[in-house]
Each structure stands twice: as structure tokens, then as C-alpha cells.
Design an enzyme around this catalytic site. Structure first.
Site, PDB file in Angstrom:
ATOM      1  CB  THR A  61      -0.949   0.023   1.217  1.00  0.00           C
ATOM      2  OG1 THR A  61      -0.170  -0.176   2.398  1.00  0.00           O
ATOM      3  CG2 THR A  61      -2.018  -1.033   1.115  1.00  0.00           C
ATOM      4  CB  THR A 107      -7.328   1.006  -4.494  1.00  0.00           C
ATOM      5  OG1 THR A 107      -7.093   2.407  -4.401  1.00  0.00           O
ATOM      6  CG2 THR A 107      -6.588   0.516  -5.727  1.00  0.00           C
ATOM      7  CG  ASP A 108      -9.454   5.676  -4.285  1.00  0.00           C
ATOM      8  OD1 ASP A 108      -8.640   4.830  -3.843  1.00  0.00           O
ATOM      9  OD2 ASP A 108      -9.396   6.873  -3.954  1.00  0.00           O
ATOM     10  CE1 TYR A 131      -2.015   0.069  -3.343  1.00  0.00           C
ATOM     11  CE2 TYR A 131      -3.302   1.923  -4.148  1.00  0.00           C
ATOM     12  CZ  TYR A 131      -3.161   0.833  -3.315  1.00  0.00           C
ATOM     13  OH  TYR A 131      -4.184   0.499  -2.449  1.00  0.00           O
ATOM     14  CD1 TRP A 157      -8.886   8.732  -0.880  1.00  0.00           C
ATOM     15  CD2 TRP A 157      -9.341  10.582   0.270  1.00  0.00           C
ATOM     16  NE1 TRP A 157      -8.737   9.800  -1.721  1.00  0.00           N
ATOM     17  CE2 TRP A 157      -9.013  10.946  -1.052  1.00  0.00           C
ATOM     18  CE3 TRP A 157      -9.682  11.588   1.171  1.00  0.00           C
ATOM     19  CZ2 TRP A 157      -9.001  12.270  -1.490  1.00  0.00           C
ATOM     20  CZ3 TRP A 157      -9.676  12.911   0.735  1.00  0.00           C
ATOM     21  CH2 TRP A 157      -9.327  13.250  -0.578  1.00  0.00           C
TER      22      TRP A 157
END
Ligand code: NAP
Length: 299
Positions: A61, A107-108, A131, A157
Site C-alpha cells: 500500500t 482501490t479507487d 500501485y 482513503w
């Protein structure tokens, strides 16, 4: 029913533990129990546990570090997911009657950030970082290998009471510095890991498993600067900070980072809300809960 949580020591793993339904039999594993980049070890581990559900929270991450650490990032975010999907597929063959399912977290950052409305799960991805690309590759690995038995849940987030995250960074910097400048042209939805954890448990315990891609964040949207100002206000109110400092808004160009980030990454969460029969909570309400816990942990 047996549930295996991978990446258990991370923010989401800890959050899942904090709201684990009492009746479930759950095993929490991190790299010490099973290094997910080792395909044989993953298969052996899954065969030893025979889970009905696997929730994969394990990930690389470190978004900026990933730009110069591409190989390891892909090993964890793509190849490890392939290992889990291969291991579960083999397990299903070896244990007739067992239908292991995977809930994989993404993830966004799979999106490019140019949308003018919240991203739907079916929108075209276009990652702008190593990423984001590696997470998209992980999604594809899972969806291709076990399309009928995988739910991808994208979040954004993420922060938790324990762990390294934006809220803890702001609390530290706001205590140390006379003023702060924070990016004010990237919009997203802060998400308390426990709210995502609760949605995941609802999907599992209510047996609301329909394969596909889903989104889950807390409700509402802000810039990082607006989020920082809210953190400061809520922290001062709780006595976690003794004074307010000026928090200035700056542009992304004024705060260069190794990785590019989407300027807009608000996710449309309605599909998962409908599936689990539960609505997302306003982000500021969850921020308050988190800060209450930080305060309680200090005492
Ligand atoms: N954090 C965010 O802001 C954010 C935003 C959107 C989506 N997400 C996604 O949400 C999920 C959960 O994120 P998080 O913040 O909870 O992550 P995290 O705190 O970084 O936790 C990830 C966990 O995975 C473990 N791990 C790494 N490599 C592994 C391996 N080879 N085998 C087994 N475990 C390994 C890590 O161990 P080590 O600590 O020892 O490396 C860590 O305990 C991830 O899929 C992430 O991509 C996160």
C-alpha cells in the site's frame, strides 16, 4: 462457516477483528502465517484451513514507494492474488461440496480521476500509478480465475484507529508544526476501515454473495485539505490537540510526489449498499468515532 482473513495485521484486518460476529469461526493470518507471494505455501495453507470465505486485505500500500519498487508491488498486489485464486480453485476441486469464495479488496486508484460524477463499479479503469495498475492487475487475476466466486470491493482513503494513515499523520504534524499546507485539488471519500469491515461481515453473514465488482466508502466527499481541517477541528474539540494552526490549501503541482494520483476518486457505493441492506455513514461522523477511540487509547 469458516472465514479466513488475510493481511490481518493491517488497518482493515484489525477493523474486521474489532467487529467480528461472535458466531463466526475466523482465522486471522498475516505474512508470518503465510507469505502470499509463495504459491505452494498459499495452496498448502488454504488446504489446511478449508475456508468458506477468504477476505484478502493483504496488499502493498506504499503508493509513492511503489513507483521505484514495482516488482515487489506487483508480486503482492497481482501475483499473490493469483496465488489465492489458484489455491481456492484447486481446493474446490479437491474438496467436493466446498465452494470457497473470495472477497478481495481493491482501490479507487484504479481510476484516472477525470470523471465528473462518482465512479460506478463498471466504469472503465485507467490507473495513473504503479500501485493503481498493480491493484487493477490483481482484480483481473481474481476475476479471470474464479469469476463466479469473487467479489471485488474497491474502497478509498482508508484510515483506522491503529496503523499508519492520513489522520494520524495530520495529528502528529499539527502538534509539531506552526502551520501546514495540504493538497486542495484532489477529491475523495475518507473511509473508516470499520465501516468497510461491517459491510464485509454483512455480506458474509447474510450470505449476500453475488460475484462482481463493488464500491464501499464513507458517504460524502472532500479534498485532502478539507479533511485535514476537519481532523484538526474534531481533534481540538476532544483535547487531542491543544491549539489550532493555519492549514493552507495548495495544488497537486505544489506538492510533488513520486506517484500520480487521481484528482477525483469518489466512488458510487449504491450497488454494495443494496446488496448488504445497509447505508454508508457520513465520513465526518466516522472520523469522530475514530478520534474518540484515539482519545480513549491515550487514557
Ligand atoms: N490504505 C488506504 O488508504 C487504502 C485506500 C484504498 C484501498 N485500500 C486497499 O484496502 C486494503 C486494505 O488496506 P490497509 O490500509 O488495511 O493495508 P495495510 O494496513 O497496508 O495492511 C496490509 C497488510 O498486508 C500484509 N502483507 C503485505 N505483504 C504480504 C504478503 N506477501 N503476505 C501476507 N501479507 C502481506 C502487510 O504486512 P506488512 O505490514 O508486514 O507489509 C499488512 O499487514 C488493501 O487491498 C488496499 O490496497 C487501501
Amino acid at each position: 462457516m469458516s472465514v479466513l482473513i488475510l493481511g490481518a495485521k493491517g488497518q482493515l484486518g484489525q477493523a474486521l477483528k474489532s467487529v467480528q460476529p461472535a458466531e463466526e469461526s475466523v482465522i486471522y493470518a498475516d505474512i508470518e502465517e503465510c507469505d502470499l507471494t509463495q504459491s505452494d505455501a498459499v495452496s498448502t495453507y488454504l488446504h489446511a484451513i478449508c475456508p468458506d470465505y477468504v477476505v484478502n486485505c493483504a496488499a502493498y500500500t506504499a503508493v509513492d514507494k511503489a513507483e521505484s519498487d514495482r516488482e515487489l508491488c506487483y508480486r503482492i498486489n497481482r501475483d499473490a492474488v493469483q496465488n489465492i485464486a489458484d489455491g481456492l480453485t484447486l481446493l474446490a476441486k479437491d474438496k467436493p461440496g466446498l465452494v470457497p469464495r473470495l472477497i478481495h479488496i481493491s482501490t479507487d486508484f484504479v481510476f484516472d480521476g477525470t470523471s465528473k460524477r462518482p465512479y460506478l463499479p463498471g466504469d472503465e479503469p485507467g490507473p495513473v500509478s504503479v500501485y493503481g495498475s498493480s491493484k487493477l492487475a490483481g482484480e483481473m487475476a481474481a476475476l479471470t480465475t474464479m469469476p463466479e466466486q469473487v467479489m471485488i470491493i474497491r474502497t478509498a482513503w482508508l484510515y483506522y484507529t491503529e496503523g499508519a494513515n492520513f489522520v494520524h499523520t495530520m495529528l502528529r504534524l499539527m502538534a509539531e508544526k506552526p502551520e501546514l499546507s495540504v493538497v486542495d485539488d484532489q477529491r475523495g471519500s475518507p473511509t473508516f476501515a470499520r465501516s468497510l469491515a461491517s459491510a464485509i461481515w454483512k455480506a458474509i453473514t447474510r450470505d449476500r454473495f453475488i460475484p462482481g465488482i463493488y464500491h464501499w466508502t464513507d458517504a460524502g466527499e472532500v479534498t485532502w485539505c478539507e479533511f485535514a481541517r476537519a481532523i484538526q477541528a474534531e481533534a481540538v474539540e476532544r483535547g487531542l490537540l491543544t491549539r489550532e494552526i493555519p492549514v493552507h490549501g495548495i495544488t497537486t503541482d505544489e506538492y510533488p510526489t513520486a506517484a500520480s494520483r487521481p484528482a477525483f476518486s469518489v466512488l458510487d457505493t449504491r450497488k454494495l449498499e443494496q446488496l448488504v441492506g445497509w447505508s454508508t455513514t457520513p465520513w465526518r461522523q466516522n472520523l469522530g468515532i475514530m478520534l474518540d477511540e484515539v482519545k480513549a487509547n491515550q487514557n
